[in-house]
Design a protein around this motif. Structure first.
Motif, PDB file in Angstrom:
ATOM      1  N   MET A   1       0.823  -1.193   0.000  1.00  0.00           N
ATOM      2  CA  MET A   1       0.000   0.000   0.000  1.00  0.00           C
ATOM      3  C   MET A   1       0.869   1.259   0.000  1.00  0.00           C
ATOM      4  SD  MET A   1      -3.064   0.834  -0.288  1.00  0.00           S
ATOM      5  CE  MET A   1      -4.266  -0.306   0.253  1.00  0.00           C
ATOM      6  N   LEU A   2       2.039   1.126   0.600  1.00  0.00           N
ATOM      7  CA  LEU A   2       2.951   2.258   0.624  1.00  0.00           C
ATOM      8  C   LEU A   2       3.467   2.574  -0.783  1.00  0.00           C
ATOM      9  CD1 LEU A   2       3.896   4.013   2.919  1.00  0.00           C
ATOM     10  CD2 LEU A   2       5.951   2.623   3.087  1.00  0.00           C
ATOM     11  N   GLY A   3       3.624   1.527  -1.601  1.00  0.00           N
ATOM     12  CA  GLY A   3       4.042   1.730  -2.986  1.00  0.00           C
ATOM     13  C   GLY A   3       3.015   2.506  -3.785  1.00  0.00           C
ATOM     14  N   VAL A   4       1.741   2.209  -3.556  1.00  0.00           N
ATOM     15  CA  VAL A   4       0.665   2.921  -4.259  1.00  0.00           C
ATOM     16  C   VAL A   4       0.657   4.386  -3.847  1.00  0.00           C
ATOM     17  CG1 VAL A   4      -1.827   3.066  -4.578  1.00  0.00           C
ATOM     18  CG2 VAL A   4      -0.723   0.835  -4.505  1.00  0.00           C
ATOM     19  N   LEU A   5       0.839   4.633  -2.570  1.00  0.00           N
ATOM     20  CA  LEU A   5       0.877   6.014  -2.085  1.00  0.00           C
ATOM     21  C   LEU A   5       2.059   6.766  -2.705  1.00  0.00           C
ATOM     22  CD1 LEU A   5      -0.315   8.156  -0.214  1.00  0.00           C
ATOM     23  CD2 LEU A   5       1.206   7.296   1.576  1.00  0.00           C
ATOM     24  N   GLY A   6       3.208   6.110  -2.787  1.00  0.00           N
ATOM     25  CA  GLY A   6       4.375   6.728  -3.414  1.00  0.00           C
ATOM     26  C   GLY A   6       4.142   7.036  -4.879  1.00  0.00           C
ATOM     27  N   LEU A   7       3.495   6.097  -5.583  1.00  0.00           N
ATOM     28  CA  LEU A   7       3.183   6.333  -6.998  1.00  0.00           C
ATOM     29  C   LEU A   7       2.238   7.518  -7.179  1.00  0.00           C
ATOM     30  CD1 LEU A   7       2.739   2.675  -8.203  1.00  0.00           C
ATOM     31  CD2 LEU A   7       4.405   4.307  -9.075  1.00  0.00           C
ATOM     32  N   LEU A   8       1.240   7.606  -6.334  1.00  0.00           N
ATOM     33  CA  LEU A   8       0.294   8.717  -6.436  1.00  0.00           C
ATOM     34  C   LEU A   8       0.963  10.052  -6.120  1.00  0.00           C
ATOM     35  CD1 LEU A   8      -2.913   7.104  -4.908  1.00  0.00           C
ATOM     36  CD2 LEU A   8      -2.407   7.556  -7.314  1.00  0.00           C
ATOM     37  N   ILE A   9       1.889  10.045  -5.181  1.00  0.00           N
ATOM     38  CA  ILE A   9       2.622  11.281  -4.872  1.00  0.00           C
ATOM     39  C   ILE A   9       3.489  11.694  -6.058  1.00  0.00           C
ATOM     40  CG2 ILE A   9       4.477  12.232  -3.426  1.00  0.00           C
ATOM     41  CD1 ILE A   9       3.241  10.643  -1.083  1.00  0.00           C
ATOM     42  N   VAL A  10       4.188  10.743  -6.649  1.00  0.00           N
ATOM     43  CA  VAL A  10       5.023  11.052  -7.821  1.00  0.00           C
ATOM     44  C   VAL A  10       4.159  11.530  -8.980  1.00  0.00           C
ATOM     45  CG1 VAL A  10       6.515  10.014  -9.574  1.00  0.00           C
ATOM     46  CG2 VAL A  10       6.913   9.526  -7.161  1.00  0.00           C
ATOM     47  N   CYS A  11       3.019  10.887  -9.194  1.00  0.00           N
ATOM     48  CA  CYS A  11       2.100  11.291 -10.263  1.00  0.00           C
ATOM     49  C   CYS A  11       1.607  12.725 -10.038  1.00  0.00           C
ATOM     50  CB  CYS A  11       0.936  10.312 -10.322  1.00  0.00           C
ATOM     51  SG  CYS A  11      -0.252  10.657 -11.604  1.00  0.00           S
ATOM     52  N   THR A  12       1.279  13.043  -8.805  1.00  0.00           N
ATOM     53  CA  THR A  12       0.823  14.390  -8.476  1.00  0.00           C
ATOM     54  C   THR A  12       1.922  15.418  -8.715  1.00  0.00           C
ATOM     55  OG1 THR A  12      -0.664  13.464  -6.812  1.00  0.00           O
ATOM     56  CG2 THR A  12      -0.183  15.808  -6.649  1.00  0.00           C
ATOM     57  N   LEU A  13       3.148  15.075  -8.360  1.00  0.00           N
ATOM     58  CA  LEU A  13       4.267  15.993  -8.594  1.00  0.00           C
ATOM     59  C   LEU A  13       4.513  16.212 -10.086  1.00  0.00           C
ATOM     60  CD1 LEU A  13       6.793  14.846  -5.849  1.00  0.00           C
ATOM     61  CD2 LEU A  13       5.531  17.005  -5.961  1.00  0.00           C
ATOM     62  N   VAL A  14       4.410  15.148 -10.868  1.00  0.00           N
ATOM     63  CA  VAL A  14       4.590  15.285 -12.318  1.00  0.00           C
ATOM     64  C   VAL A  14       3.515  16.201 -12.893  1.00  0.00           C
ATOM     65  CG1 VAL A  14       4.479  14.033 -14.507  1.00  0.00           C
ATOM     66  CG2 VAL A  14       5.808  13.106 -12.617  1.00  0.00           C
ATOM     67  N   ILE A  15       2.280  16.020 -12.470  1.00  0.00           N
ATOM     68  CA  ILE A  15       1.189  16.893 -12.934  1.00  0.00           C
ATOM     69  C   ILE A  15       1.454  18.328 -12.503  1.00  0.00           C
ATOM     70  CG2 ILE A  15      -1.258  17.439 -12.590  1.00  0.00           C
ATOM     71  CD1 ILE A  15      -1.778  14.422 -12.500  1.00  0.00           C
ATOM     72  N   TRP A  16       1.892  18.509 -11.269  1.00  0.00           N
ATOM     73  CA  TRP A  16       2.125  19.841 -10.720  1.00  0.00           C
ATOM     74  C   TRP A  16       3.196  20.592 -11.499  1.00  0.00           C
ATOM     75  CZ3 TRP A  16       5.547  21.479  -6.264  1.00  0.00           C
ATOM     76  CH2 TRP A  16       5.204  22.741  -5.805  1.00  0.00           C
ATOM     77  N   PHE A  17       4.221  19.873 -11.987  1.00  0.00           N
ATOM     78  CA  PHE A  17       5.294  20.533 -12.727  1.00  0.00           C
ATOM     79  C   PHE A  17       4.999  20.689 -14.215  1.00  0.00           C
ATOM     80  CE2 PHE A  17       8.024  19.142  -9.111  1.00  0.00           C
ATOM     81  CZ  PHE A  17       8.485  20.389  -8.761  1.00  0.00           C
ATOM     82  N   GLU A  18       4.274  19.785 -14.806  1.00  0.00           N
ATOM     83  CA  GLU A  18       4.117  19.778 -16.261  1.00  0.00           C
ATOM     84  C   GLU A  18       2.860  20.492 -16.764  1.00  0.00           C
ATOM     85  OE1 GLU A  18       6.234  18.751 -18.568  1.00  0.00           O
ATOM     86  OE2 GLU A  18       7.674  18.205 -17.017  1.00  0.00           O
ATOM     87  N   VAL A  19       1.759  20.355 -16.068  1.00  0.00           N
ATOM     88  CA  VAL A  19       0.482  20.874 -16.578  1.00  0.00           C
ATOM     89  C   VAL A  19       0.455  22.395 -16.709  1.00  0.00           C
ATOM     90  CG1 VAL A  19      -1.989  21.064 -16.055  1.00  0.00           C
ATOM     91  CG2 VAL A  19      -0.839  18.853 -15.941  1.00  0.00           C
ATOM     92  N   PRO A  20       0.961  23.168 -15.745  1.00  0.00           N
ATOM     93  CA  PRO A  20       0.913  24.627 -15.942  1.00  0.00           C
ATOM     94  C   PRO A  20       1.645  25.090 -17.208  1.00  0.00           C
ATOM     95  CG  PRO A  20       1.399  24.128 -13.667  1.00  0.00           C
ATOM     96  CD  PRO A  20       1.452  22.827 -14.413  1.00  0.00           C
ATOM     97  N   ASN A  21       2.764  24.446 -17.516  1.00  0.00           N
ATOM     98  CA  ASN A  21       3.512  24.816 -18.718  1.00  0.00           C
ATOM     99  C   ASN A  21       2.713  24.493 -19.977  1.00  0.00           C
ATOM    100  OD1 ASN A  21       5.594  25.673 -20.314  1.00  0.00           O
ATOM    101  ND2 ASN A  21       6.773  23.799 -20.114  1.00  0.00           N
ATOM    102  N   LEU A  22       2.057  23.333 -19.992  1.00  0.00           N
ATOM    103  CA  LEU A  22       1.250  22.962 -21.160  1.00  0.00           C
ATOM    104  C   LEU A  22       0.028  23.861 -21.297  1.00  0.00           C
ATOM    105  CD1 LEU A  22       1.401  19.068 -20.931  1.00  0.00           C
ATOM    106  CD2 LEU A  22       2.468  20.522 -22.654  1.00  0.00           C
ATOM    107  N   ARG A  23      -0.575  24.248 -20.187  1.00  0.00           N
ATOM    108  CA  ARG A  23      -1.742  25.153 -20.253  1.00  0.00           C
ATOM    109  C   ARG A  23      -1.330  26.549 -20.708  1.00  0.00           C
ATOM    110  NH1 ARG A  23      -5.576  23.657 -15.120  1.00  0.00           N
ATOM    111  NH2 ARG A  23      -6.293  21.686 -15.982  1.00  0.00           N
ATOM    112  N   GLN A  24      -0.149  26.978 -20.278  1.00  0.00           N
ATOM    113  CA  GLN A  24       0.327  28.296 -20.676  1.00  0.00           C
ATOM    114  C   GLN A  24       0.574  28.355 -22.182  1.00  0.00           C
ATOM    115  OE1 GLN A  24       4.074  29.344 -18.935  1.00  0.00           O
ATOM    116  NE2 GLN A  24       3.747  31.538 -19.240  1.00  0.00           N
ATOM    117  N   LYS A  25       1.045  27.253 -22.750  1.00  0.00           N
ATOM    118  CA  LYS A  25       1.282  27.187 -24.193  1.00  0.00           C
ATOM    119  C   LYS A  25       0.009  26.900 -24.970  1.00  0.00           C
ATOM    120  CE  LYS A  25       6.010  25.500 -23.848  1.00  0.00           C
ATOM    121  NZ  LYS A  25       6.922  24.382 -24.150  1.00  0.00           N
ATOM    122  N   LYS A  26      -1.094  26.652 -24.261  1.00  0.00           N
ATOM    123  CA  LYS A  26      -2.389  26.318 -24.857  1.00  0.00           C
ATOM    124  C   LYS A  26      -2.271  25.082 -25.760  1.00  0.00           C
ATOM    125  CE  LYS A  26      -3.966  31.057 -24.761  1.00  0.00           C
ATOM    126  NZ  LYS A  26      -4.901  31.251 -23.755  1.00  0.00           N
ATOM    127  N   ALA A  27      -1.537  24.111 -25.281  1.00  0.00           N
ATOM    128  CA  ALA A  27      -1.304  22.873 -26.025  1.00  0.00           C
ATOM    129  C   ALA A  27      -2.347  21.844 -25.594  1.00  0.00           C
ATOM    130  CB  ALA A  27       0.110  22.363 -25.768  1.00  0.00           C
TER     131      ALA A  27
END
Length: 77
Positions: A1-27
């Protein structure tokens, strides 16, 4: 269960870093593709972390081409 939590945290961090840049470019297409690939990757990773069996892509190609191979082998022999 700890692995799933770690994956979700990493997924959230990836979204947090990548999505604003893609939205700013209107991609919009790239953003849709990003979410799709991330969802597929996260789903497969969670299944592996929970110890579930995940199909290998080569199993699918073997299932498709095995009947063709058998047919051609019988045809040529």
């Amino acid at each position: 269960m700890l692995g799933v939590l770690g994956l979700l945290i990493v997924c959230t961090l990836v979204i947090w870093f990548e999505v604003p840049n893609l939205r700013q470019k209107k991609a919009k297409k790239e953003l849709w593709l990003f979410y799709t690939v991330l969802a597929i990757g996260t789903s497969v990773s969670i299944c592996k972390a929970l110890g579930l069996y995940v199909l290998n892509p080569s199993d699918l190609s073997a299932a498709i081409f095995r009947p063709i191979s058998i047919f051609l082998f019988h045809l040529l022999s």
